[in-house]
Design a protein around this motif. Structure first.
Motif, PDB file in Angstrom:
ATOM      1  N   ILE A 222       0.834  -1.207   0.000  1.00 23.10           N
ATOM      2  CA  ILE A 222       0.000   0.000   0.000  1.00 23.10           C
ATOM      3  C   ILE A 222       0.868   1.256   0.000  1.00 23.10           C
ATOM      4  CG2 ILE A 222      -1.637   1.342   1.382  1.00 23.10           C
ATOM      5  CD1 ILE A 222      -2.847  -1.412   2.243  1.00 23.10           C
ATOM      6  N   THR A 223       1.932   1.226   0.801  1.00 20.81           N
ATOM      7  CA  THR A 223       2.844   2.374   0.833  1.00 20.81           C
ATOM      8  C   THR A 223       3.521   2.572  -0.515  1.00 20.81           C
ATOM      9  OG1 THR A 223       3.248   2.065   3.193  1.00 20.81           O
ATOM     10  CG2 THR A 223       4.863   3.344   1.961  1.00 20.81           C
ATOM     11  N   ALA A 224       3.998   1.480  -1.106  1.00 23.42           N
ATOM     12  CA  ALA A 224       4.680   1.575  -2.400  1.00 23.42           C
ATOM     13  C   ALA A 224       3.736   2.077  -3.488  1.00 23.42           C
ATOM     14  CB  ALA A 224       5.244   0.211  -2.791  1.00 23.42           C
ATOM     15  N   ARG A 225       2.518   1.593  -3.496  1.00 22.79           N
ATOM     16  CA  ARG A 225       1.571   2.014  -4.540  1.00 22.79           C
ATOM     17  C   ARG A 225       1.249   3.492  -4.416  1.00 22.79           C
ATOM     18  NH1 ARG A 225      -4.276   1.207  -6.243  1.00 22.79           N
ATOM     19  NH2 ARG A 225      -4.156   0.398  -8.371  1.00 22.79           N
ATOM     20  N   ALA A 226       1.123   3.962  -3.191  1.00 25.74           N
ATOM     21  CA  ALA A 226       0.836   5.384  -2.981  1.00 25.74           C
ATOM     22  C   ALA A 226       1.989   6.260  -3.456  1.00 25.74           C
ATOM     23  CB  ALA A 226       0.556   5.646  -1.502  1.00 25.74           C
TER      24      ALA A 226
ATOM     25  N   ALA B 251     -10.313  -6.339 -14.753  1.00 25.48           N
ATOM     26  CA  ALA B 251     -11.193  -5.535 -13.902  1.00 25.48           C
ATOM     27  C   ALA B 251     -12.383  -6.361 -13.426  1.00 25.48           C
ATOM     28  CB  ALA B 251     -11.657  -4.297 -14.665  1.00 25.48           C
ATOM     29  N   ALA B 252     -12.951  -7.141 -14.338  1.00 25.65           N
ATOM     30  CA  ALA B 252     -14.086  -7.994 -13.972  1.00 25.65           C
ATOM     31  C   ALA B 252     -13.659  -9.071 -12.982  1.00 25.65           C
ATOM     32  CB  ALA B 252     -14.676  -8.624 -15.228  1.00 25.65           C
ATOM     33  N   TYR B 253     -12.473  -9.603 -13.177  1.00 30.09           N
ATOM     34  CA  TYR B 253     -11.951 -10.650 -12.301  1.00 30.09           C
ATOM     35  C   TYR B 253     -11.761 -10.129 -10.876  1.00 30.09           C
ATOM     36  CZ  TYR B 253      -8.752 -14.291 -10.601  1.00 30.09           C
ATOM     37  OH  TYR B 253      -8.160 -15.293  -9.876  1.00 30.09           O
ATOM     38  N   VAL B 254     -11.176  -8.957 -10.745  1.00 33.31           N
ATOM     39  CA  VAL B 254     -10.966  -8.367  -9.419  1.00 33.31           C
ATOM     40  C   VAL B 254     -12.310  -8.083  -8.748  1.00 33.31           C
ATOM     41  CG1 VAL B 254     -10.099  -6.326  -8.205  1.00 33.31           C
ATOM     42  CG2 VAL B 254      -8.689  -7.434  -9.949  1.00 33.31           C
ATOM     43  N   ALA B 255     -13.252  -7.567  -9.515  1.00 33.27           N
ATOM     44  CA  ALA B 255     -14.581  -7.292  -8.956  1.00 33.27           C
ATOM     45  C   ALA B 255     -15.274  -8.579  -8.518  1.00 33.27           C
ATOM     46  CB  ALA B 255     -15.433  -6.555  -9.988  1.00 33.27           C
ATOM     47  N   GLY B 256     -15.077  -9.645  -9.272  1.00 35.76           N
ATOM     48  CA  GLY B 256     -15.748 -10.902  -8.983  1.00 35.76           C
ATOM     49  C   GLY B 256     -15.120 -11.723  -7.882  1.00 35.76           C
TER      50      GLY B 256
ATOM     51  N   LEU C 102       0.581  -2.057 -21.970  1.00 36.22           N
ATOM     52  CA  LEU C 102      -0.422  -2.924 -21.349  1.00 36.22           C
ATOM     53  C   LEU C 102      -0.396  -2.775 -19.832  1.00 36.22           C
ATOM     54  CD1 LEU C 102      -2.581  -5.102 -21.402  1.00 36.22           C
ATOM     55  CD2 LEU C 102      -0.752  -6.825 -21.570  1.00 36.22           C
ATOM     56  N   ILE C 103       0.793  -2.678 -19.255  1.00 42.98           N
ATOM     57  CA  ILE C 103       0.883  -2.467 -17.803  1.00 42.98           C
ATOM     58  C   ILE C 103       0.140  -1.196 -17.399  1.00 42.98           C
ATOM     59  CG2 ILE C 103       2.431  -2.014 -15.858  1.00 42.98           C
ATOM     60  CD1 ILE C 103       4.554  -3.684 -17.369  1.00 42.98           C
ATOM     61  N   ALA C 104       0.346  -0.115 -18.159  1.00 40.43           N
ATOM     62  CA  ALA C 104      -0.332   1.143 -17.868  1.00 40.43           C
ATOM     63  C   ALA C 104      -1.844   1.002 -18.005  1.00 40.43           C
ATOM     64  CB  ALA C 104       0.186   2.242 -18.778  1.00 40.43           C
ATOM     65  N   ALA C 105      -2.284   0.250 -19.026  1.00 42.56           N
ATOM     66  CA  ALA C 105      -3.716   0.036 -19.227  1.00 42.56           C
ATOM     67  C   ALA C 105      -4.309  -0.787 -18.087  1.00 42.56           C
ATOM     68  CB  ALA C 105      -3.956  -0.646 -20.562  1.00 42.56           C
ATOM     69  N   LEU C 106      -3.579  -1.780 -17.638  1.00 42.89           N
ATOM     70  CA  LEU C 106      -4.039  -2.592 -16.518  1.00 42.89           C
ATOM     71  C   LEU C 106      -4.089  -1.769 -15.234  1.00 42.89           C
ATOM     72  CD1 LEU C 106      -2.020  -5.823 -17.350  1.00 42.89           C
ATOM     73  CD2 LEU C 106      -4.517  -5.713 -17.158  1.00 42.89           C
ATOM     74  N   ARG C 107      -3.086  -0.927 -15.046  1.00 41.89           N
ATOM     75  CA  ARG C 107      -3.052  -0.056 -13.857  1.00 41.89           C
ATOM     76  C   ARG C 107      -4.264   0.872 -13.831  1.00 41.89           C
ATOM     77  NH1 ARG C 107      -3.473   2.698 -10.083  1.00 41.89           N
ATOM     78  NH2 ARG C 107      -1.903   3.686  -8.749  1.00 41.89           N
ATOM     79  N   ALA C 108      -4.664   1.351 -15.005  1.00 44.12           N
ATOM     80  CA  ALA C 108      -5.819   2.241 -15.080  1.00 44.12           C
ATOM     81  C   ALA C 108      -7.128   1.488 -14.883  1.00 44.12           C
ATOM     82  CB  ALA C 108      -5.830   2.958 -16.430  1.00 44.12           C
ATOM     83  N   ALA C 109      -7.158   0.220 -15.288  1.00 44.06           N
ATOM     84  CA  ALA C 109      -8.405  -0.550 -15.266  1.00 44.06           C
ATOM     85  C   ALA C 109      -8.649  -1.272 -13.947  1.00 44.06           C
ATOM     86  CB  ALA C 109      -8.399  -1.571 -16.407  1.00 44.06           C
ATOM     87  N   VAL C 110      -7.578  -1.597 -13.239  1.00 45.30           N
ATOM     88  CA  VAL C 110      -7.682  -2.464 -12.060  1.00 45.30           C
ATOM     89  C   VAL C 110      -7.443  -1.648 -10.789  1.00 45.30           C
ATOM     90  CG1 VAL C 110      -6.657  -4.462 -10.906  1.00 45.30           C
ATOM     91  CG2 VAL C 110      -6.939  -4.479 -13.388  1.00 45.30           C
ATOM     92  N   PRO C 111      -8.332  -1.743  -9.805  1.00 46.25           N
ATOM     93  CA  PRO C 111      -8.207  -0.912  -8.600  1.00 46.25           C
ATOM     94  C   PRO C 111      -7.250  -1.447  -7.548  1.00 46.25           C
ATOM     95  CG  PRO C 111     -10.197  -2.226  -8.475  1.00 46.25           C
ATOM     96  CD  PRO C 111      -9.607  -2.501  -9.828  1.00 46.25           C
ATOM     97  N   VAL C 112      -6.610  -2.597  -7.809  1.00 46.78           N
ATOM     98  CA  VAL C 112      -5.689  -3.181  -6.828  1.00 46.78           C
ATOM     99  C   VAL C 112      -4.272  -3.202  -7.395  1.00 46.78           C
ATOM    100  CG1 VAL C 112      -7.514  -4.602  -5.807  1.00 46.78           C
ATOM    101  CG2 VAL C 112      -6.072  -5.550  -7.642  1.00 46.78           C
TER     102      VAL C 112
END
Length: 280
Positions: A11-15, A160-165, A192-202
């Protein structure tokens, strides 16, 4: 120093838009080397024990988990303990009794719907016990029975759907790395990493990082990777040092003689990853 939680480091690193590096433990020497490398670099790290490592130790989690936790507590570095690539539900359920603060539950070999069901159940169980749960979507490759297909990638919308589910806390994604690489030649898909970062909340996790050059890893962190897993690079250093020592001293029978340079080689590898990827 007391163990820190994986979630606190992540959490610290992501922030801060940085990353945490996680290194695989197979033997006590691996754990000691990871701690020494983190101390030398002045950087936190995660010590992770995989299901395959547990199998190597006769299927007994307690001894290697206790030894690894003891090494971590004796270190002044901020270190966390993670249980990695768990497919066995019984092993998942053993995590909370052995100082682990996080688990990577791996249902990636299952069809998508079954993966979601199994991982959601694992996440619910983990969260009831205060454990942080990582999962995988999109075959990373390099393991027996896996896809081994260079073109396999994680789709952002599906992620994104996977994380939500599932309700997982972090997601390992396929973006170009492969497990068990002994040469650092992998090229990652940073867009793709940037797109995943934008799409996924974790937070996103990169598996198979031993085969990824430092510049590629730095680019991956800049694009949105938060946890970077390294395993094979330590084994390459370990085995190379043992081989070199025994070739120079073929009559040696005391394992301490060659385990010392092996441990030092792994510690140097850990420190170089931490320093060169600049995760602080």
């Amino acid at each position: 120093m007391p163990l820190v939680s994986t979630s606190e480091l992540i959490i610290t690193a992501r922030a801060r838009n940085t990353a945490v590096m996680a290194f695989n433990v197979i033997t006590v020497e691996h754990a000691e080397a990871i701690a020494a490398g983190a101390e030398a670099a002045g950087t936190p790290a995660v010590l992770q024990i995989s299901e395959n490592a547990v199998k190597f130790h006769g299927g007994r989690l307690a001894p290697i988990a206790a030894a690894t936790a003891s090494v971590a507590r004796a270190s002044p570095a901020r270190l966390a303990l993670h249980l990695d690539h768990v497919e066995s539900v019984d092993l998942l359920h053993a995590a909370s009794a052995h100082d682990f603060t996080s688990v990577m539950f791996d249902a990636s070999k299952l069809p998508y719907g079954d993966n979601v069901k199994a991982t959601a159940k694992a996440a619910h169980w983990a969260h009831e016990r205060g454990l942080w749960l990582e999962a995988e979507l999109g075959r990373v490759g390099g393991k027996a029975g896996d896809a081994h297909t260079p073109g396999v990638r994680t789709d952002p919308a599906e992620a994104a759907a996977y994380v939500a589910g599932t309700g997982v806390d972090a997601l390992a994604v396929a973006v170009g790395s492969t497990h068990a690489m002994t040469e650092r030649t992998a090229t990652l898909d940073h867009a793709l990493i940037a797109a995943l970062r934008a799409a996924v909340p974790v937070p996103l996790v990169l598996h198979g990082s031993s085969g990824v050059p430092d510049a590629e890893l730095r680019g991956a962190v800049a694009a949105g990777m938060t946890k970077i897993n390294v395993g094979t690079a330590l084994n390459t250093a370990f085995t190379g040092a043992v081989r070199a020592f025994l070739e120079a001293h073929p009559s040696t029978v005391d394992p301490r003689k060659y385990l010392v340079p092996a441990r030092e080689a792994m510690a140097g590898t850990v420190a170089r990853f931490l320093q060169n990827v600049r995760t602080r």
